[in-house]
Design a protein around this motif. Structure first.
Motif, PDB file in Angstrom:
ATOM      1  N   ASP A   1       0.816  -1.221   0.000  1.00 11.96           N
ATOM      2  CA  ASP A   1       0.000   0.000   0.000  1.00 11.96           C
ATOM      3  C   ASP A   1       0.847   1.268   0.000  1.00 11.96           C
ATOM      4  O   ASP A   1       0.568   2.219  -0.737  1.00 11.96           O
ATOM      5  N   ASP A   2       1.876   1.311   0.841  1.00 14.64           N
ATOM      6  CA  ASP A   2       2.702   2.515   0.945  1.00 14.64           C
ATOM      7  C   ASP A   2       3.462   2.779  -0.348  1.00 14.64           C
ATOM      8  O   ASP A   2       3.600   3.925  -0.785  1.00 14.64           O
ATOM      9  N   LEU A   3       3.955   1.721  -0.977  1.00 16.61           N
ATOM     10  CA  LEU A   3       4.668   1.881  -2.247  1.00 16.61           C
ATOM     11  C   LEU A   3       3.716   2.289  -3.361  1.00 16.61           C
ATOM     12  O   LEU A   3       4.084   3.042  -4.265  1.00 16.61           O
ATOM     13  N   GLN A   4       2.491   1.810  -3.295  1.00 15.98           N
ATOM     14  CA  GLN A   4       1.508   2.182  -4.311  1.00 15.98           C
ATOM     15  C   GLN A   4       1.224   3.678  -4.269  1.00 15.98           C
ATOM     16  O   GLN A   4       1.031   4.310  -5.312  1.00 15.98           O
ATOM     17  N   ARG A   5       1.218   4.247  -3.083  1.00 14.89           N
ATOM     18  CA  ARG A   5       0.967   5.691  -2.968  1.00 14.89           C
ATOM     19  C   ARG A   5       2.100   6.484  -3.612  1.00 14.89           C
ATOM     20  O   ARG A   5       1.876   7.545  -4.203  1.00 14.89           O
ATOM     21  N   VAL A   6       3.314   5.962  -3.505  1.00 17.59           N
ATOM     22  CA  VAL A   6       4.460   6.620  -4.131  1.00 17.59           C
ATOM     23  C   VAL A   6       4.379   6.484  -5.645  1.00 17.59           C
ATOM     24  O   VAL A   6       4.646   7.427  -6.395  1.00 17.59           O
ATOM     25  N   ALA A   7       3.998   5.291  -6.106  1.00 17.77           N
ATOM     26  CA  ALA A   7       3.989   5.007  -7.539  1.00 17.77           C
ATOM     27  C   ALA A   7       2.822   5.644  -8.261  1.00 17.77           C
ATOM     28  O   ALA A   7       2.810   5.700  -9.494  1.00 17.77           O
ATOM     29  N   PHE A   8       1.853   6.150  -7.496  1.00 16.10           N
ATOM     30  CA  PHE A   8       0.635   6.625  -8.135  1.00 16.10           C
ATOM     31  C   PHE A   8       0.880   7.896  -8.935  1.00 16.10           C
ATOM     32  O   PHE A   8       1.290   8.915  -8.397  1.00 16.10           O
ATOM     33  N   PRO A   9       0.618   7.868 -10.255  1.00 11.84           N
ATOM     34  CA  PRO A   9       0.798   9.061 -11.088  1.00 11.84           C
ATOM     35  C   PRO A   9      -0.480   9.894 -11.131  1.00 11.84           C
ATOM     36  O   PRO A   9      -1.566   9.398 -10.859  1.00 11.84           O
ATOM     37  N   SER A  10      -0.360  11.151 -11.476  1.00 14.94           N
ATOM     38  CA  SER A  10      -1.539  12.014 -11.603  1.00 14.94           C
ATOM     39  C   SER A  10      -1.661  12.503 -13.037  1.00 14.94           C
ATOM     40  O   SER A  10      -0.688  12.525 -13.785  1.00 14.94           O
ATOM     41  N   GLY A  11      -2.885  12.901 -13.399  1.00 11.52           N
ATOM     42  CA  GLY A  11      -3.111  13.424 -14.731  1.00 11.52           C
ATOM     43  C   GLY A  11      -2.835  12.421 -15.831  1.00 11.52           C
ATOM     44  O   GLY A  11      -2.216  12.757 -16.843  1.00 11.52           O
ATOM     45  N   VAL A  12      -3.288  11.181 -15.657  1.00 12.05           N
ATOM     46  CA  VAL A  12      -2.954  10.126 -16.612  1.00 12.05           C
ATOM     47  C   VAL A  12      -4.045   9.953 -17.661  1.00 12.05           C
ATOM     48  O   VAL A  12      -5.215  10.248 -17.434  1.00 12.05           O
ATOM     49  N   SER A  13      -3.647   9.434 -18.813  1.00 13.18           N
ATOM     50  CA  SER A  13      -4.564   9.228 -19.928  1.00 13.18           C
ATOM     51  C   SER A  13      -5.389   7.962 -19.721  1.00 13.18           C
ATOM     52  O   SER A  13      -5.147   7.187 -18.794  1.00 13.18           O
ATOM     53  N   ASP A  14      -6.357   7.743 -20.619  1.00 16.18           N
ATOM     54  CA  ASP A  14      -7.167   6.526 -20.558  1.00 16.18           C
ATOM     55  C   ASP A  14      -6.291   5.284 -20.557  1.00 16.18           C
ATOM     56  O   ASP A  14      -6.482   4.366 -19.754  1.00 16.18           O
ATOM     57  N   GLN A  15      -5.328   5.249 -21.474  1.00 21.13           N
ATOM     58  CA  GLN A  15      -4.476   4.073 -21.602  1.00 21.13           C
ATOM     59  C   GLN A  15      -3.665   3.833 -20.333  1.00 21.13           C
ATOM     60  O   GLN A  15      -3.482   2.688 -19.901  1.00 21.13           O
ATOM     61  N   GLU A  16      -3.191   4.905 -19.716  1.00 20.64           N
ATOM     62  CA  GLU A  16      -2.414   4.765 -18.483  1.00 20.64           C
ATOM     63  C   GLU A  16      -3.299   4.355 -17.314  1.00 20.64           C
ATOM     64  O   GLU A  16      -2.891   3.549 -16.470  1.00 20.64           O
ATOM     65  N   VAL A  17      -4.507   4.893 -17.261  1.00 22.01           N
ATOM     66  CA  VAL A  17      -5.439   4.514 -16.193  1.00 22.01           C
ATOM     67  C   VAL A  17      -5.728   3.019 -16.251  1.00 22.01           C
ATOM     68  O   VAL A  17      -5.832   2.344 -15.224  1.00 22.01           O
ATOM     69  N   GLN A  18      -5.832   2.485 -17.457  1.00 20.82           N
ATOM     70  CA  GLN A  18      -6.112   1.060 -17.625  1.00 20.82           C
ATOM     71  C   GLN A  18      -4.994   0.181 -17.070  1.00 20.82           C
ATOM     72  O   GLN A  18      -5.206  -0.992 -16.769  1.00 20.82           O
ATOM     73  N   MET A  19      -3.796   0.737 -16.917  1.00 20.31           N
ATOM     74  CA  MET A  19      -2.649  -0.023 -16.419  1.00 20.31           C
ATOM     75  C   MET A  19      -2.543  -0.017 -14.896  1.00 20.31           C
ATOM     76  O   MET A  19      -1.787  -0.795 -14.326  1.00 20.31           O
ATOM     77  N   LEU A  20      -3.288   0.840 -14.228  1.00 19.85           N
ATOM     78  CA  LEU A  20      -3.072   1.063 -12.799  1.00 19.85           C
ATOM     79  C   LEU A  20      -3.355  -0.156 -11.932  1.00 19.85           C
ATOM     80  O   LEU A  20      -2.698  -0.362 -10.914  1.00 19.85           O
ATOM     81  N   GLY A  21      -4.339  -0.966 -12.288  1.00 20.25           N
ATOM     82  CA  GLY A  21      -4.661  -2.133 -11.472  1.00 20.25           C
ATOM     83  C   GLY A  21      -4.992  -1.741 -10.050  1.00 20.25           C
ATOM     84  O   GLY A  21      -5.682  -0.748  -9.789  1.00 20.25           O
TER      85      GLY A  21
END
Length: 341
Positions: A190-210
Motif C-alpha cells: 500500500d505505501d509503495l503504491q501511494r508513491v507510484a501513483f501518477p496524476s493526470g494520466v490518460s485513458d491508456q495509463e489509467v487502464q494499467m493502474l490495477g
C-alpha cells in the motif's frame, strides 16, 4: 480440541494427519503446532490459511524424507523455502526477519511469478510484502538501495528491498511513466503504491493502474481521463480491490460526462454493485432495454430508494413475461429486495 472423523486431540499423530487429508486445512493453530510434521505437507496444498493457523518460526518443522528436524530460519536456503510451497505466503515477520536478504530475493524471483500466475488474491500479496518490508531507512540518506531502472522493474522479485522512502527516492518520474504497466502489476504494498501513483494520466495509463488505482484520492481521480469503456472496465475489476462510494461515483460520473456515454447494458454489467454509489437522478436515466439486456445486477447494498428505482425499471423491462409467473419472478428476483417472498 479437535473432534472430527473420530479424532479427538490437540496433537495429531502421523496416521491421524494422514486420515484427515485436505481437512487439515481447517485445523487451528495450536493443533497444527502440536501435530506430527506431516501436517506441513498437508498445509502446502491449502488454498488459504487464516491468521490463527500461522505459527512462530521456533515451532516450524521442516520434513525432508524420513528425517524431521527443527531448523532455525537463519539457516534456510532458497530450496528450503521452495519445498514449503504455499506456506511462505503466510509467514510472519518473525520468520522473514531471520532469513537472509539474498535468500529472500532469490526465492521471490520464482515465488512471485507463480503466485501471480495463480491469480493469488491481492490482499494476500499485500500482506506478504508488508511482513517482508525492510525496516525504515534513515531520512536524508538519499537513494541507498539502488536507482530503479527498467532492468530493476523486470526483476521478478521487484519491489522487494524498498521501503516507501527508498522507493520514492530511487524512482524517477520518466522511469515510472515508461514502465507504468509493469510497476503497477508488481507493486502490491500500500505505501509503495501511494508513491507510484501518477496524476493526470490518460485513458491508456489509467487502464494499467490495477490495484494501484485504489490509493487514489478524489482529487487524483478528477484528473483522470475516463472516456473509454475499456477504462471503466479496468477500474471496476473486483480483484483489484473495492472502491468507496465517493470514489466509485466520481469514476462513473467522469465516464458518463464523456461524449455519448450512458448506462447501457454493457456499462451496467461492468459497474454492477458500484451502481449503488450513484445519485437516484442518475439511476433514473437507465432504460428498460438496458436492464433487460444486462446480467442480473447486485443491488443489495443500495438504499431503499435506489432499490425502488431498479424495481420500477425492471418491472417495465420484463412486463412481457407476466404471463409466465415463474419466468417473471426469476427475472425480477434481483430487484425485489424486501418484497421477495
Amino acid at each position: 480440541m479437535l473432534s472430527v472423523q473420530g479424532l479427538s486431540s490437540s496433537a495429531l499423530s502421523r496416521d491421524q494427519v494422514e486420515l484427515l487429508g485436505n481437512m487439515a486445512c481447517t485445523l487451528e493453530g495450536p493443533v497444527i503446532e502440536g501435530s506430527d510434521s506431516l501436517i506441513l505437507e498437508k498445509l502446502k496444498t491449502c488454498s488459504g490459511l487464516s491468521e490463527v493457523q500461522s505459527y512462530p518460526s521456533r515451532q516450524l518443522r521442516l520434513s525432508r524424507g524420513e528425517k524431521v528436524q527443527r531448523q532455525d530460519p537463519s539457516t534456510w536456503e532458497r530450496k528450503t523455502l521452495e519445498e514449503l510451497e504455499n506456506l511462505p505466503l503466510y509467514f510472519t515477520r518473525d520468520i522473514w526477519d531471520k532469513i537472509s536478504f539474498s535468500v529472500k530475493k532469490r526465492f521471490l524471483k520464482r515465488f512471485m511469478p507463480r503466485l501471480r500466475k495463480k491469480k493469488t488474491q491481492k490482499k494476500k500479496l499485500k500482506a506478504l510484502f508488508k511482513t517482508m518490508r525492510p525496516t525504515r531507512s534513515k531520512r536524508g540518506a538519499g537513494c541507498t538501495v539502488g536507482n530503479i531502472t527498467q532492468l530493476t522493474v523486470n526483476d521478478d522479485s521487484f519491489p522487494f528491498g524498498y521501503d516507501a522512502a527508498q522507493f520514492d527516492l530511487c524512482l524517477d518520474l520518466p522511469v515510472l511513466r515508461d514502465n507504468l504497466d509493469s510497476i503497477c502489476e508488481k507493486v502490491d504494498d500500500d505505501d509503495l503504491q501511494r508513491v507510484a501513483f501518477p496524476s493526470g494520466v490518460s485513458d491508456q495509463e489509467v487502464q494499467m493502474l490495477g490495484s494501484v488505482s485504489r490509493v487514489a484520492s478524489l482529487d487524483d481521480i478528477s484528473k483522470w481521463n475516463v472516456t473509454q469503456i475499456d477504462t471503466l472496465a479496468a477500474l471496476m475489476k473486483t480483484e483489484d480491490g473495492t472502491w468507496d462510494s465517493a470514489q466509485s461515483k466520481e469514476i462513473i460520473t467522469k465516464y458518463l460526462n464523456s461524449s455519448g456515454s450512458s448506462l447501457g447494458s454493457t456499462e451496467l454489467n461492468i459497474i454492477d454493485s458500484n451502481l449503488c454509489s450513484l445519485d437516484t437522478s442518475t439511476l433514473r436515466t437507465i432504460s428498460s432495454d438496458s436492464i433487460r439486456n444486462a446480467n442480473p445486477l447486485n443491488v443489495g447494498s443500495c438504499s431503499t430508494e435506489q432499490k425502488k428505482i431498479f424495481y420500477e425499471i425492471a418491472n417495465t423491462s420484463f412486463s412481457d413475461q407476466r404471463g409466465n409467473p415463474t419466468s417473471f419472478y426469476n427475472l425480477m428476483s434481483p430487484y425485489l429486495g424486501n418484497l421477495r417472498t
